[in-house]
Enzyme design. Structure first.
Site: not given
Lengths: 254, 448
Positions: B400, B183, B305-306, B402, B214, B331
């Site tokens: 966290q 990789g 790509e990056r 939520l 992909t 909330r």
């Protein structure tokens, strides 16, 4: 039937923006605020393009009465597929006093210059909610009007338009030339695709002045003040229907 | 009134600074000066028409972002959870991207592309990732890993043959570099490409397997259509980087879909596969560029790509911040909205500041990245090294904030939390980026 269609577009504060009143209380904050094409005008542009695609219209010209930045709005219309754009440019001071009374005169003049057969406008702008420009434009031109349209068909005799009215739907027929104003359910406007955005760059955009269209801008009205709507006060809870009736009576509501 | 809930609103279109933005082919200069020159050309544009800021440098970019934001909200948002749940790829949504001109966003116009710059590609990936990073990953693999690479490195004949259908969405493409054993150490790849005698046809015969591809498949058993495949043409004991690049159609003899990779943690709406090349016959004209020189193509395409992967992290982070920001108001806890509590303030504020820092870096790097030539690795890799972990942290804080709701699919953040992790691994592990940046830094005595 190969109509020349004129479509009006207005650059307004984007519908999703939270509006703030200016400190001088004579208007709302527009500096640095996101603007876009009036949503009803997008529907109008979409309808005109569909007419051209159905070969009922041969040309779609979009026009805007506004400050220089209105060119952005016109480019959006070009990117949707309109053929040509016209900006009737106003100075910021002139724009402050512009109302449908003025716009309708300008649009009537442009329609005459262009030899338009059909004018499609949004039924109202989301900033002033006037719902008057289409009606006044028709009056200036002495053309029939079909406002709040939710369906427009071009026939040999002219137009058959379904209108959204308080009682439901009303179908009318008019001859051409005519003025139509677009209501919400007339169509769903298309997205500007990248290929069309690129094509739009090559399309013609003309700038006209008020003298070019032979219109003078006289101030008809003065804004006295602009305020936020009153803050909603808390409600009260009642425990049964009798208390509800009593409370309503006490508040003078019944 | 404002009762226009589901109206699509289109935004200002591009102006004729387009010429300025499209890749400036005449600027061929090996030194850093080229970037300053390009920037000053852009600055002329900016001073005349500087409408927005670093993130949307011209009206064109603003237009693209606005149009995309609305399209994503209406067409991408609602399908995301289902396709994630079923690990399925939304092929019709992919086709919709073609209509919008997104698939060939950086490819030449004459082959059906939109010929835009790195910033435009970053905008597209950021906006789509706000709602469906999984789908965006497939979009990215097709438009950047396949289309952009071929557009840069292919011959006219190759571009003529493969780009139009890729830009129209009639074919779906990907890129094969990684293998099951290699990789980060990409140049240790074991797939080989050996040329037949002319008498036999002079074809290339590819042998090996590729992993983590992909768009390697589009469903459980259907492979993708066309791939750019890297294979070793030098002997193993020769130069490590004697790698070549080939265009391989899935219909070529010897190619097969090994298996669809299932049960991924995240990016589940993006199909990933292992591909098998067993005496795979590739016609000679499908060699891209020169034999043994694909290392350069690889490095150059890795830069964009990056950047676009970093852009995906930005979209994920922006969504997570929007979600936790709203939740912290709605909330109540101990009689007050969550945002009145210091610990929540810390989650929200640190997320915002880190996100903006990453965003600034990514767009700055994109602005300076010339798609036509390599040389920007320090900051493209730096962008991903910053943005990837940032999005993971922000998603974690959002979950966290939520609380229990954050743990459930309906509230979006758990999917983004799972999706965010991939960006620390795919397209360049954190470790690979650290290695590259350190290499680049070696030749810099003092930073600017």
């Amino acid at each position: 039937m190969s109509l020349k269609v004129l479509v009006g577009c207005k650059r307004v504060i984007d519908y999703a923006v939270k509006i703030r009143v200016r400190p001088d209380k004579l208007g709302v904050v527009t500096e640095g605020v996101k603007h876009s094409m009036n949503p009803f005008d997008e529907i109008a542009v979409e309808e005109a393009i569909r007419l051209r695609e159905a070969k009922k219209a041969k040309e779609v010209v979009v026009v805007s009465c506004g400050i220089a930045q209105a060119k952005e709005t016109l480019r959006t219309a070009l990117a949707m597929g309109a053929d040509r754009a016209i900006l009737v440019e106003l100075s910021p001071k002139e724009y402050e006093i512009m109302t449908p009374a003025h716009v309708s005169k300008i649009l009537a003049a442009v329609a005459k210059m262009e030899g338009s057969d059909l004018i499609i406008l949004g039924k109202q702008a989301i900033d002033d909610d006037c719902n008057a420009t289409a009606q006044m434009t028709a009056a200036h031109l002495d053309w029939p009007q079909a406002t709040s349209a939710s369906k427009v068909e071009v026939t040999d005799a002219g137009l058959t338009v379904t209108r959204e009215v308080d009682g439901g739907l009303e179908v009318i027929t008019t001859q051409l030339p005519a003025v139509v104003s677009a209501d919400l359910r007339l169509n769903e406007p298309r997205y500007a695709t990248l290929p069309n955005i690129m094509k739009a760059k090559k399309k013609k955009m003309t700038t006209l002045s008020l003298s070019d269209v032979g219109v003078e801008l006289k101030e008809h009205q003065t804004v006295v003040s602009v305020e936020e709507p009153p803050v909603r006060s808390a409600g009260i809870k009642v425990k049964d229907v009798d208390s509800l009736i009593a409370a309503l009576k006490q508040a003078g509501r019944i | 009134g404002r009762g226009l809930a589901s109206l699509r609103v289109i935004d200002p279109a591009f102006i004729s600074v387009f010429g300025m933005l499209s890749r400036s082919r005449s600027l061929i200069c090996p030194f850093r000066v080229v970037r300053r020159y390009q920037l000053s050309r852009l600055h002329c544009v900016f001073s005349r028409r500087f409408t927005s800021d670093l993130f949307s440098p011209t009206e064109e970019h603003t237009s693209l972002r606005n149009s995309l934001r609305k399209w994503v909200k209406s067409d991408v948002e609602d399908q995301a959870l289902l396709f994630n749940k079923e690990e399925k790829f939304n092929q019709s949504l992919f086709k919709k991207c073609a209509e919008l001109g997104l698939l060939g966003i950086t490819a030449e116009e004459k082959y059906g592309g939109s010929e835009l710059d790195a910033v435009a590609a970053v905008i597209a990936n950021e906006e789509i990732s706000y709602s469906d990073p999984g789908f965006c990953l497939s979009y990215l693999a097709h438009s950047t890993l396949f289309v952009n690479n071929l557009s840069q490195n292919g011959s006219s004949a190759q571009k003529e043959k493969y780009l139009p259908s890729a830009c129209s969405g009639d074919t779906i493409g990907g890129m094969c570099m990684s293998e099951s054993e290699t990789g980060t150490d990409a140049l240790a790849m074991t797939m080989t490409a050996v040329r037949e005698d002319e008498s036999k046809g002079g074809n290339w015969i590819l042998n090996g397997g590729k992993m983590w591809i992909t768009n390697g498949c589009v469903s459980d058993d259907q492979p993708g259509d066309v791939f750019l495949v890297y294979a070793r043409t030098g002997a193993k004991d020769q130069q490590r980087d004697a790698i070549s690049q080939f265009i391989v159609e899935s219909s070529f003899k010897g190619f097969s879909l090994g298996f669809k990779i299932k049960d991924k943690c995240g990016m589940r709406s993006s199909p990933t596969a292992g591909l098998v090349f067993d005496e795979c016959i590739v016609p000679a004209e499908n060699l891209v560029g020169e034999i043994g020189k694909a290392h350069r193509c690889m490095m150059q395409n890795l830069e964009i790509e990056r950047l676009v992967l970093a852009a995906m992290s930005l979209g994920i982070a922006r969504r997570c911040i929007d979600e936790m920001n709203q939740y912290a108001t709605d909330r109540l806890s101990f009689g007050r909205p969550l945002r009145d509590h210091g610990q929540i303030q810390r989650h929200l504020s640190e997320s915002y500041a880190e996100y903006m820092a990453a965003r600034t870096y990514v767009y700055h790097a994109a602005l300076h990245t010339d798609l036509n030539e390599p040389g920007h690795r320090l900051d493209t890799d730096g962008s991903k090294l910053v943005a990837g972990p940032m999005a993971k942290r922000v998603a974690d804080r959002a979950m966290q904030v939520l609380g229990g709701n954050g743990y459930v699919g309906e509230f979006v953040v758990e999917r983004l939390w799972r999706d965010s992790k991939l960006l620390e691994i795919g397209g360049g592990t954190n470790e690979a980026l650290q290695m590259n940046i350190t290499k680049e830094l070696k030749s810099i005595e003092k930073l600017e």
